[in-house]
Enzyme design. Sequence first.
Site, mmCIF file in Angstrom:
data_model
loop_
_atom_site.group_PDB
_atom_site.id
_atom_site.type_symbol
_atom_site.label_atom_id
_atom_site.label_comp_id
_atom_site.label_asym_id
_atom_site.label_seq_id
_atom_site.Cartn_x
_atom_site.Cartn_y
_atom_site.Cartn_z
ATOM 1 N N ASP A 20 -57.143 65.426 141.950
ATOM 2 C CA ASP A 20 -56.985 64.010 141.595
ATOM 3 C C ASP A 20 -55.606 63.732 140.990
ATOM 4 O O ASP A 20 -55.014 64.604 140.361
ATOM 5 C CB ASP A 20 -58.092 63.619 140.598
ATOM 6 C CG ASP A 20 -58.246 62.110 140.482
ATOM 7 O OD1 ASP A 20 -57.754 61.375 141.362
ATOM 8 O OD2 ASP A 20 -58.861 61.668 139.492
ATOM 9 N N HIS A 37 -50.357 61.736 148.307
ATOM 10 C CA HIS A 37 -51.315 62.558 149.067
ATOM 11 C C HIS A 37 -50.563 63.642 149.842
ATOM 12 O O HIS A 37 -50.960 64.804 149.856
ATOM 13 C CB HIS A 37 -52.121 61.692 150.040
ATOM 14 C CG HIS A 37 -52.956 60.645 149.368
ATOM 15 N ND1 HIS A 37 -53.753 60.923 148.281
ATOM 16 C CD2 HIS A 37 -53.112 59.321 149.614
ATOM 17 C CE1 HIS A 37 -54.364 59.807 147.891
ATOM 18 N NE2 HIS A 37 -53.986 58.824 148.677
ATOM 19 N N THR A 66 -67.449 60.038 149.397
ATOM 20 C CA THR A 66 -68.196 58.969 150.072
ATOM 21 C C THR A 66 -67.839 57.605 149.485
ATOM 22 O O THR A 66 -68.101 56.576 150.105
ATOM 23 C CB THR A 66 -69.722 59.183 149.931
ATOM 24 O OG1 THR A 66 -70.024 59.516 148.559
ATOM 25 C CG2 THR A 66 -70.211 60.301 150.826
ATOM 26 N N ARG A 71 -61.317 52.207 149.401
ATOM 27 C CA ARG A 71 -59.864 52.020 149.262
ATOM 28 C C ARG A 71 -59.313 51.158 150.398
ATOM 29 O O ARG A 71 -59.976 50.979 151.422
ATOM 30 C CB ARG A 71 -59.192 53.390 149.247
ATOM 31 C CG ARG A 71 -59.631 54.164 148.025
ATOM 32 C CD ARG A 71 -58.771 55.347 147.779
ATOM 33 N NE ARG A 71 -59.192 56.019 146.564
ATOM 34 C CZ ARG A 71 -58.519 56.965 145.956
ATOM 35 N NH1 ARG A 71 -57.368 57.354 146.459
ATOM 36 N NH2 ARG A 71 -58.969 57.507 144.859
ATOM 37 N N LEU A 132 -61.589 84.790 151.578
ATOM 38 C CA LEU A 132 -61.807 83.593 150.761
ATOM 39 C C LEU A 132 -62.453 82.531 151.635
ATOM 40 O O LEU A 132 -62.008 82.288 152.755
ATOM 41 C CB LEU A 132 -60.465 83.070 150.225
ATOM 42 C CG LEU A 132 -60.479 81.673 149.590
ATOM 43 C CD1 LEU A 132 -61.195 81.691 148.246
ATOM 44 C CD2 LEU A 132 -59.051 81.130 149.415
ATOM 45 N N ARG A 191 -64.644 63.039 134.533
ATOM 46 C CA ARG A 191 -65.914 62.662 135.156
ATOM 47 C C ARG A 191 -66.147 63.463 136.437
ATOM 48 O O ARG A 191 -65.226 64.009 137.018
ATOM 49 C CB ARG A 191 -65.963 61.157 135.445
ATOM 50 C CG ARG A 191 -64.792 60.617 136.223
ATOM 51 C CD ARG A 191 -64.938 59.116 136.512
ATOM 52 N NE ARG A 191 -63.718 58.589 137.110
ATOM 53 C CZ ARG A 191 -62.719 58.041 136.421
ATOM 54 N NH1 ARG A 191 -62.802 57.905 135.118
ATOM 55 N NH2 ARG A 191 -61.629 57.615 137.050
HETATM 56 C C1 IPE Z 1 -62.402 61.916 143.324
HETATM 57 O O1 IPE Z 1 -61.311 61.215 142.873
HETATM 58 C C2 IPE Z 1 -62.298 62.118 144.818
HETATM 59 C C3 IPE Z 1 -61.262 63.019 145.274
HETATM 60 C C4 IPE Z 1 -60.376 63.644 144.534
HETATM 61 C C5 IPE Z 1 -61.230 63.228 146.687
HETATM 62 P P1 IPE Z 1 -61.308 59.625 142.747
HETATM 63 O O2 IPE Z 1 -59.927 59.258 142.329
HETATM 64 O O3 IPE Z 1 -61.828 59.007 143.979
HETATM 65 O O4 IPE Z 1 -62.367 59.358 141.575
HETATM 66 P P2 IPE Z 1 -62.518 58.108 140.614
HETATM 67 O O5 IPE Z 1 -62.619 56.900 141.479
HETATM 68 O O6 IPE Z 1 -61.297 58.061 139.742
HETATM 69 O O7 IPE Z 1 -63.747 58.395 139.837
HETATM 70 C C1 IPE Z 2 -56.899 62.008 144.733
HETATM 71 O O1 IPE Z 2 -55.839 61.250 144.250
HETATM 72 C C2 IPE Z 2 -56.955 62.042 146.233
HETATM 73 C C3 IPE Z 2 -58.034 61.253 146.828
HETATM 74 C C4 IPE Z 2 -58.951 60.620 146.175
HETATM 75 C C5 IPE Z 2 -58.078 61.211 148.271
HETATM 76 P P1 IPE Z 2 -55.989 59.703 144.005
HETATM 77 O O2 IPE Z 2 -55.609 58.969 145.243
HETATM 78 O O3 IPE Z 2 -57.334 59.387 143.465
HETATM 79 O O4 IPE Z 2 -54.882 59.456 142.891
HETATM 80 P P2 IPE Z 2 -55.033 58.529 141.607
HETATM 81 O O5 IPE Z 2 -56.282 58.948 140.889
HETATM 82 O O6 IPE Z 2 -55.124 57.119 142.103
HETATM 83 O O7 IPE Z 2 -53.803 58.793 140.815
HETATM 84 MG MG MG Z 3 -58.124 59.364 141.618
#
Ligand code: IPE
Ligand code: IPE
Ligand code: MG
Length: 239
Positions: A20, A37, A66, A71, A132, A191
């Site tokens: 994240d 990303h 899911t 987004r 792995l 979380r």
């Molecule tokens: C969790 O991160 C999903 C992934 C890292 C793929 P999110 O960024 O989607 O989670 P929330 O929305 O902050 O809880």
């Molecule tokens: C995690 O990074 C990757 C995915 C959820 C696909 P985020 O895109 O959630 O990045 P932040 O949380 O907005 O910084």
């Molecule tokens: Mg995120």
Amino acid sequence: MTASAVDPSRLPRHVACVMDGNGRWAKQRGLKRTEGHAAGEEALLDVVDGALEVGVEWLTVYAFSTENWRRPTDEVRFLMRFNESLLVNRRDELHDKGVRIRFVGRRDWKVPKRLLRRMDESIDLTAGNGKLTLTIAFNYGAQAEIVDAIQAIVASGVSPSEVDEALLARHLYDPEMPDVDLWIRTSGEYRFSNFLIWQSAYAEMVFTDTYWPDFRRSDLFEAIVEFQRRNRRFGGLDD
Ligand code: IPE
Ligand code: IPE
Ligand code: MG
């Protein structure tokens, strides 16, 4: 931190990681979220190398939830294409390193057919590897996983008294996946966000403020060392 800090006799067998903070990493640099990303690819490959270096057997990473369909369409579309090209570009080198690639998540109509094909090819290519197991959680949600398991159980017609934890675990997306020992989340969020909830009932959780694109194997080793400092009791008592 280097691999030598890790006690090889007390390794977590299964490490799970919520990758994240890509968007915030990009924003901090005046870049588009999607560039965050893209920058996460290097982090993932380095963490895989770190897992191989110390001998972690199972590594599961959260790539798309899911809930991530909420987004903007552009970002979702980018993530579909990005994950497809990541697989195409990296599966041979992962295969050479002895990595077995697997996926957990819903294989529904929302996932592009082409991506599903790349997933299947990657699974087939690497199925014989044993160093792995890298599981990519894609279109994954723990609640959906448990619902899907219950649907399969109900459809099988077993009697309610036969339903127990072991039966449910056998109906999860990957029945071979061991419970999570070490559960890591980057980017300073505290979380679950619906990641491996069943399998993490007794996982040790480690949170770091590092944004995913900056995460490297040294951060993995640090998390493992923290894990090795913990005292796991599984509801019992010491000794
Ligand atoms: C969790 O991160 C999903 C992934 C890292 C793929 P999110 O960024 O989607 O989670 P929330 O929305 O902050 O809880
Ligand atoms: C995690 O990074 C990757 C995915 C959820 C696909 P985020 O895109 O959630 O990045 P932040 O949380 O907005 O910084
Ligand atoms: Mg995120």
